[in-house]
Design a protein around this motif. Structure first.
Motif, PDB file in Angstrom:
ATOM      1  N   TYR A 126     -16.962  -2.017 -32.476  1.00 47.33           N
ATOM      2  CA  TYR A 126     -17.120  -2.555 -31.114  1.00 47.33           C
ATOM      3  C   TYR A 126     -17.945  -3.777 -31.063  1.00 47.33           C
ATOM      4  O   TYR A 126     -19.061  -3.804 -31.279  1.00 47.33           O
ATOM      5  N   ASP A 127     -17.397  -5.099 -30.775  1.00 44.90           N
ATOM      6  CA  ASP A 127     -18.014  -6.268 -30.987  1.00 44.90           C
ATOM      7  C   ASP A 127     -18.397  -6.704 -29.458  1.00 44.90           C
ATOM      8  O   ASP A 127     -17.283  -7.135 -28.608  1.00 44.90           O
ATOM      9  N   GLU A 128     -19.306  -6.484 -28.997  1.00 44.63           N
ATOM     10  CA  GLU A 128     -19.755  -6.434 -27.576  1.00 44.63           C
ATOM     11  C   GLU A 128     -19.213  -7.660 -26.920  1.00 44.63           C
ATOM     12  O   GLU A 128     -19.589  -8.746 -27.489  1.00 44.63           O
ATOM     13  N   GLY A 129     -18.476  -7.530 -25.978  1.00 43.73           N
ATOM     14  CA  GLY A 129     -18.103  -8.839 -25.191  1.00 43.73           C
ATOM     15  C   GLY A 129     -16.916  -9.821 -25.938  1.00 43.73           C
ATOM     16  O   GLY A 129     -16.641 -10.734 -25.523  1.00 43.73           O
ATOM     17  N   VAL A 130     -16.418  -9.147 -26.995  1.00 44.03           N
ATOM     18  CA  VAL A 130     -15.426  -9.787 -27.795  1.00 44.03           C
ATOM     19  C   VAL A 130     -14.277  -9.150 -28.188  1.00 44.03           C
ATOM     20  O   VAL A 130     -13.172  -9.395 -27.629  1.00 44.03           O
ATOM     21  N   ALA A 131     -14.388  -8.035 -28.864  1.00 44.26           N
ATOM     22  CA  ALA A 131     -13.140  -7.055 -29.069  1.00 44.26           C
ATOM     23  C   ALA A 131     -13.438  -5.480 -29.524  1.00 44.26           C
ATOM     24  O   ALA A 131     -14.698  -5.339 -29.693  1.00 44.26           O
ATOM     25  N   GLN A 165     -10.351   0.658 -23.971  1.00 45.22           N
ATOM     26  CA  GLN A 165     -10.642  -0.207 -23.185  1.00 45.22           C
ATOM     27  C   GLN A 165     -11.059  -0.037 -21.949  1.00 45.22           C
ATOM     28  O   GLN A 165     -12.031  -0.707 -21.267  1.00 45.22           O
ATOM     29  N   ARG A 169     -14.620  -0.821 -20.205  1.00 47.76           N
ATOM     30  CA  ARG A 169     -14.568  -1.539 -18.737  1.00 47.76           C
ATOM     31  C   ARG A 169     -15.760  -1.014 -18.022  1.00 47.76           C
ATOM     32  O   ARG A 169     -16.347  -1.671 -17.333  1.00 47.76           O
ATOM     33  N   ASP A 174     -16.325  -5.540 -19.016  1.00 49.56           N
ATOM     34  CA  ASP A 174     -15.658  -6.355 -19.847  1.00 49.56           C
ATOM     35  C   ASP A 174     -14.164  -5.528 -19.972  1.00 49.56           C
ATOM     36  O   ASP A 174     -14.156  -4.323 -20.465  1.00 49.56           O
ATOM     37  N   LEU A 176     -11.709  -6.001 -23.001  1.00 53.55           N
ATOM     38  CA  LEU A 176     -11.621  -6.711 -24.093  1.00 53.55           C
ATOM     39  C   LEU A 176     -10.433  -6.361 -24.873  1.00 53.55           C
ATOM     40  O   LEU A 176      -9.662  -5.409 -24.674  1.00 53.55           O
ATOM     41  N   THR A 178      -7.815  -5.445 -27.851  1.00 57.17           N
ATOM     42  CA  THR A 178      -7.861  -4.333 -28.864  1.00 57.17           C
ATOM     43  C   THR A 178      -7.179  -4.797 -29.936  1.00 57.17           C
ATOM     44  O   THR A 178      -5.729  -5.363 -29.824  1.00 57.17           O
TER      45      THR A 178
END
Length: 215
Positions: A126-131, A165, A169, A174, A176, A178
Motif C-alpha cells: 500500500y503506497d499511500e496516496g499512490v497505488a 480500492q 477509499r 483516495d 487509487l 490497483t
C-alpha cells in the motif's frame, strides 16, 4: 460481535467478511460456510514469497517447520518447492519494475463496510496516496501456446482489488489505481505487472454489492 482486526488475529473469525471468504461463497454457498483447512504446499509457497517481501521470512519458517526436510541427504534443508520459492524471491529482488510496484507499506490492514457488511482487507503493498499492489505467485500466466490469458478474472483478482480500492477509499478518501504483480513458478520465471482498469473494478465491486448481504 466484531473484533478489532490486527496482524495477530487477521485470519481468525473476527466477524468480518474477507475477499477470500466472499470468493468461496461466490463459488459455492455451502463451501463458504466451511472453515479453512490446512494450507496446501502451493499456498505455502505463495506465503513464503509474501513473507520474504514483507521481511518476516525467518518467523514464517519457524511457524511452518513442515517446509524443511526432516530426513535423508536433504535433512535440514528447504524442500524442493520452497527452494523454488527462494528463486522467485531472488527474481523479485533483481526486477526493478516489481521492486517499484511493491515498494509500499507491506501487509496493511484496513476495515470498512460494503452494503452494511463489515469487511477486512490486508494489502501486500500500500503506497499511500499512490497505488495498491498485490503479489501473486502463479503456476503460469500464459496458455500452452505462449499467449497471455485473463487470469485476473478467472481467479477473481478483479474482485479482490475492487474491494481493496473501496475500503481504502472509505478510510482515506483516495481512489487509487490497483496492480497485480504476477510471478510464475516456471523455469525460467515469467512475470507481469498488470493495471486493472477502473471500469473492470467498478463492475467487480457491483458484483460484491449485489451478493454480499445474502452471503
Amino acid at each position: 460481535m466484531l473484533s478489532k482486526v490486527d496482524k495477530d488475529n487477521y485470519f481468525d473469525n473476527t466477524g468480518h467478511m474477507s475477499v477470500s471468504k466472499y470468493k468461496k461463497f461466490r463459488n459455492c454457498e455451502l463451501d463458504g460456510l466451511e472453515e479453512w483447512g490446512d494450507p496446501t504446499p502451493s499456498m505455502l509457497v505463495g506465503s513464503y514469497v509474501d513473507s520474504y517481501v514483507e521481511g518476516t521470512l525467518e518467523q514464517f519458517i519457524k511457524d511452518n517447520p513442515q517446509i524443511i526436510s526432516s530426513r535423508g541427504k536433504t535433512k535440514g534443508q528447504l524442500k524442493s518447492e520452497f527452494k523454488q520459492a527462494d528463486e522467485i524471491c531472488n527474481f523479485i529482488d533483481n526486477d526493478k519494475v516489481l521492486q517499484q510496484f511493491l515498494s509500499g507499506e507491506k501487509q496493511v490492514i484496513m476495515t470498512g463496510e460494503i452494503e452494511n457488511v463489515p469487511f477486512k482487507i490486508m494489502m501486500d503493498s500500500y503506497d499511500e496516496g499512490v497505488a495498491i499492489s498485490d503479489l501473486k505467485c502463479m503456476r503460469s500466466i500464459t496458455s500452452r501456446d505462449g499467449t497471455y490469458y485473463d487470469f485476473i478474472s478467472q481467479w477473481g483478482y478483479d474482485i479482490q482489488l475492487a474491494v481493496y480500492q473501496e475500503i481504502v477509499r472509505q478510510n482515506t478518501g483516495d481512489i487509487l489505481p490497483t496492480f497485480i504483480c504476477a510471478v510464475t513458478k516456471e523455469t525460467p520465471i515469467n512475470s507481469a505487472v498488470i493495471h486493472i482498469p477502473q471500469n473492470i473494478l467498478d463492475k467487480a465491486l457491483y458484483d460484491v454489492q449485489s451478493h454480499v448481504e445474502r452471503y
